[in-house]
Scaffold this active site. Structure first.
Site, mmCIF file in Angstrom:
data_model
loop_
_atom_site.group_PDB
_atom_site.id
_atom_site.type_symbol
_atom_site.label_atom_id
_atom_site.label_comp_id
_atom_site.label_asym_id
_atom_site.label_seq_id
_atom_site.Cartn_x
_atom_site.Cartn_y
_atom_site.Cartn_z
ATOM 1 N N GLU A 1 40.768 35.560 31.304
ATOM 2 C CA GLU A 1 42.159 35.997 31.419
ATOM 3 C C GLU A 1 43.093 35.340 30.412
ATOM 4 O O GLU A 1 44.090 35.944 29.996
ATOM 5 C CB GLU A 1 42.680 35.706 32.833
ATOM 6 C CG GLU A 1 42.202 36.665 33.886
ATOM 7 C CD GLU A 1 40.904 36.231 34.538
ATOM 8 O OE1 GLU A 1 40.583 36.740 35.610
ATOM 9 O OE2 GLU A 1 40.208 35.370 33.954
ATOM 10 N N GLU B 1 35.959 37.372 39.910
ATOM 11 C CA GLU B 1 36.611 36.807 41.088
ATOM 12 C C GLU B 1 36.176 37.493 42.374
ATOM 13 O O GLU B 1 36.046 36.849 43.422
ATOM 14 C CB GLU B 1 38.129 36.873 40.905
ATOM 15 C CG GLU B 1 38.610 35.901 39.827
ATOM 16 C CD GLU B 1 40.086 36.042 39.519
ATOM 17 O OE1 GLU B 1 40.829 35.105 39.825
ATOM 18 O OE2 GLU B 1 40.469 37.086 38.975
#
Length: 813
Positions: free
Chosen positions: A197, A177
């Site tokens: 995730e 990210e």
């Protein structure tokens, strides 16, 4: 070149923390960015102590950090190189995030800086958020980086100077990210990047749900996020994640700097990913994509909510824009973080790390007076059947030399052929080259023998016996092994049922023997039960743990008892199903409730067909003999009748199910319900159960709710798990959780059998077991809650913590 920057001093975690690369990084170092608030619990110190007990001593908040987290240099061309430095994998501890933000703000504000490049120190860019922060339980994590996605947007994507991520090694979760929040990305050839995730029960929280689909398209973005699979540099470039891939790792920084200057000069257009829509599908198509994604997610993961929350966040950004999507992502993350699945998956993550920490073995007590660790280069495997060939394959794939012994040339050739077939299967999948297969199946890497040649066995560092489950045969094998192996060679048995002290009865030094119980197929299944007796020296257990690490298995050290840990805990699983079936419940309804209703890979009857009714009968007899007062057995039951009719399951083509060949694929079969063929056996079993054993015919059998089936199947399993804890068969409850997840396929999002039992509650389970005992008075011993469970229920103590006050008189470990 001027070294400038933020030099924050805050608590640096010790190298034993969750950022340490003890395991395969893409799977275990999952980048998570907690932006939500968490429920309040006990004081942080109490939670840390509880966590240390669960995971074998790991304390993520125990040590001080010193040194720099993030710093930057400015070269003569005006490029600031911002370096993340948090060894070994640059995990995003909250202090690192704060330092990164401060560094970037300073760089943006300097007149001599034209562009910014972000790199990771060492071999990796960033493995994601430091999962150890969750274990602290302080409630500070959410506050410490609240709004972090907005900060990244401001300082990486929208700052005054263009930013480029120079990615080497892994960029996972939060690391990914950070990279995709930059205006461009250059990857080294060895890079892997992705958002895994969901494997921890949460969703990307630093803008990953918004930026990745805008880079690669909605369908590809959804696939990457929902499958949690990272991609390599070549694939990342083809998808649109990477702007460039350098030819050599050493060229990475130079290429990234050139790109940063091109962005600064306007030669290359600066892109703010959050504003992009060119890769997103048209609205009508997007609606269809989201509908299909939700349908497939509900079908494949019917018990999980967080993947649906993730899809909602992605859709919010597509419909309402990137900034609105970030807000939706933050809320979805907070919602996912409160779900039981997140807590369970984090528990599994840390519990896996703790299995290698065993009291009296890996601590100071075990090290005192022990010889130095053995070198483990050569393994001798006795028996080339399915199990032995699988063990040999696992060892070869991880760099060990293998000696395979069998009783005759015929059996030896068959074993060597199985190994070759296992390796060729990996070759077909592109995981091995043909040359590598030849190397692994030829001397000196793989050697086959049919006798106990001292010159061959004298080179073995560890021996694993994988012969038939016959006590006399195994005793003779170890008597002979002791004569030809070095005194320091580890002698182990793959037995799944036999007392290891009995196996070593003919040895001069029976304390040398240790159990190494693999699960079939051994080169695929990740668990290894290491069985020790009271005689087993700590150094032998220690080095068998090391062997497990070499061959990439997760080890669990267990005590020497019938069934050890996994088979012992799960023996009531099939027996409960048989009892329910004899009481009138359709076996296929039971399988459906356990599989679809609870989440097991397959139900107990389908499992019986997979293992084989003959194996089931043999293994079940051990438990009938060992625990006669708490088993359910029917001498005219289904398993007995299936053996009599040679309907063993998959291996014979028929069992509880009929196995039909898949059209167009000769190697695959599918299980088909066959109630017509099974009905005569059912009638006979039920008649015997009800007339001879007093099993009541349930009036509600035809309409029994799935929830009741799950309770009657799994609460006895929890009860047996409590007995295992009470007897000290495992070092800690978390070990049993990992053992059940990695062998029986107990749903990891339920955290393992003990963790799930604590989620349900000891009082609830004890009360229901007492109710079931009253429902089946003649089989009440099967259901009666054990003392450990009752004490936990009455004291209001978690089952995982019961060992603190319930001390076994004679612990198995």
């Amino acid at each position: 070149s001027t070294r400038v920057g933020t030099r924050t001093r805050a608590s640096r975690r010790s190298r034993s923390s969750s950022s340490r690369a003890d395991f395969d990084l893409p799977h275990f170092l999952i980048g998570i960015i907690p932006l939500g608030s968490f429920p309040q619990g006990p004081p942080a110190s109490a939670q840390r102590e509880a966590h240390k007990r669960e995971t074998g001593g790991f304390d993520p908040g125990s040590a001080d950090r010193d040194g720099e987290d993030v710093y930057f240099d400015v070269d003569g061309n005006g490029v600031a190189t911002v370096t993340l430095e948090n060894p070994p994998v640059n995990a995003l501890h909250p202090d690192v995030l704060r330092a990164l933000s401060q560094c970037l703000q300073e760089a943006h504000g300097r007149d001599d800086v034209r562009g910014i490049v972000i790199v990771g120190s060492g071999k990796n860019f960033c493995a994601g958020f430091d999962i150890g922060e969750f274990a602290k339980g302080t409630g500070d994590v959410g506050d410490s980086i609240k709004g972090a996605s907005n900060i990244l947007t401001e300082v990486l994507e929208e700052g005054a100077k263009p930013t480029v991520a120079a990615v080497r090694g892994i960029a996972l979760g939060g690391g990914c990210e950070v990279a995709i929040a930059c205006n461009a990305r250059v990857l080294s050839p060895d890079a892997r990047i992705g958002l895994p995730e969901l494997q921890l029960g949460i969703i990307p929280g630093f803008g990953g749900t918004q930026r990745l689909p805008r880079l690669v398209g909605l369908q590809a973005g959804l696939e990457m996020i929902l499958t949690s699979k990272p991609v390599n540099a070549k694939k990342a470039h083809a998808l649109g994640i990477a702007d460039a891939v350098c030819e050599r790792p050493e060229d990475l920084l130079a290429e990234a700097k050139r790109l940063a200057l091109d962005l600064a000069s306007g030669k290359v257009q600066r892109v703010r990913t959050l504003e992009r829509t060119d890769r997103l599908e048209p609205a009508e198509v997007a609606q269809m994509v989201f509908a299909v994604a939700r349908e497939q997610t509900r079908k494949r993961a019917p018990h999980l909510q967080h993947p649906l929350l993730c899809i909602d966040a992605i859709e919010a950004g597509v419909v309402h824009g990137g900034k609105a999507g970030l807000a939706a992502e933050t809320q979805a993350f907070a919602d996912a973080a409160k779900l039981p699945a997140h807590k369970a998956l984090v528990h599994v993550f840390f519990a896996m790390r703790g299995t290698k920490k065993v009291r009296g073995v890996t601590d100071g007590a075990g090290a005192a007076g022990s010889p130095p660790p053995r070198k483990l280069a050569t393994v001798a495997v006795l028996g080339g059947g399915l199990m032995g060939s699988g063990i040999a394959t696992a060892s070869l794939l991880n760099g060990m030399r293998v000696v395979l012994k069998d009783v005759s040339a015929k059996f030896l050739d068959a074993g060597l052929a199985r190994i070759r077939k296992n390796l060729e299967s990996r070759q077909k999948k592109g995981k091995l080259t043909e040359a590598k297969v030849r190397e692994l199946t030829a001397p000196p890497t793989l050697v086959g023998v049919i006798d106990y040649d001292p010159s061959v066995f004298g080179r073995a560092d560890i021996v694993i016996e994988a012969a038939l489950e016959n006590v006399q045969l195994k005793q003779d094998i170890f008597r002979d092994l002791e004569k030809v192996c070095r005194p320091d060679c580890i002698l182990s048995s793959n037995t799944s049922t036999i007392d290891i002290t009995l196996i070593g009865a003919k040895m001069q030094r029976p304390e040398r023997i240790v159990g190494a119980h693999f699960f079939s197929p051994a080169h695929v299944m990740p668990l290894l039960e290491i069985v020790r007796s009271h005689q087993t020296p700590p150094d032998i257990v220690r080095d068998t743990l090391a062997y497990a690490s070499v061959i990439k298995k997760t080890p669990v050290v267990v005590g020497n008892c019938t069934g050890f840990a996994v088979n012992r805990v799960f023996f009531p699983y099939t027996m409960s199903a048989m009892l329910l079936c004899d009481a009138g419940v359709d076996p296929y309804v039971i399988d459906q409730a356990v599989q679809r209703g609870f989440g097991m890979p397959i139900g107990p009857f389908r499992l019986s067909d997979l293992v084989g009714a003959d194996i089931g009968l043999h293994v079940g007899a051990n438990f009938v003999q060992a625990f006669p007062s708490r088993v359910y057995t029917n001498l005219r039951g289904l398993i007995v009748q299936l053996n009599e009719t040679k309907c063993f399951g998959e291996k014979s083509g028929k069992g509880f199910y009929q196995f039909k060949q898949v059209e167009g694929n000769k190697k695959r079969t599918k299980a088909v319900k066959d109630l017509a063929s099974l009905q005569p056996l059912l009638d006979c079993s039920r008649a015997a159960a009800q007339s001879e054993l007093g099993v009541p015919a349930l009036a509600s059998a035809a309409s029994i709710p799935p929830e009741l089936i799950v309770e009657m199947i799994f609460y006895p399993v929890v009860n047996e798990a409590c007995r295992v804890l009470a007897e000290g068969v495992v070092d800690k409850a978390a070990d049993l959780d990992i053992a059940t997840v990695m062998s029986m396929g107990f749903p990891p999002y339920r955290g393992g059998i003990v963790h799930w039992g604590d989620h349900v509650g000891a009082m609830r389970i004890a009360t229901r077991l007492q109710h079931f005992a009253s429902m089946f008075p003649n089989q009440s011993g099967f259901f009666v809650p054990c003392e450990y469970l009752l004490q936990c229920a009455h004291a209001g103590v978690k089952l995982a913590d019961g060992q603190k006050f319930y001390q076994p008189i004679d612990a198995k470990l």
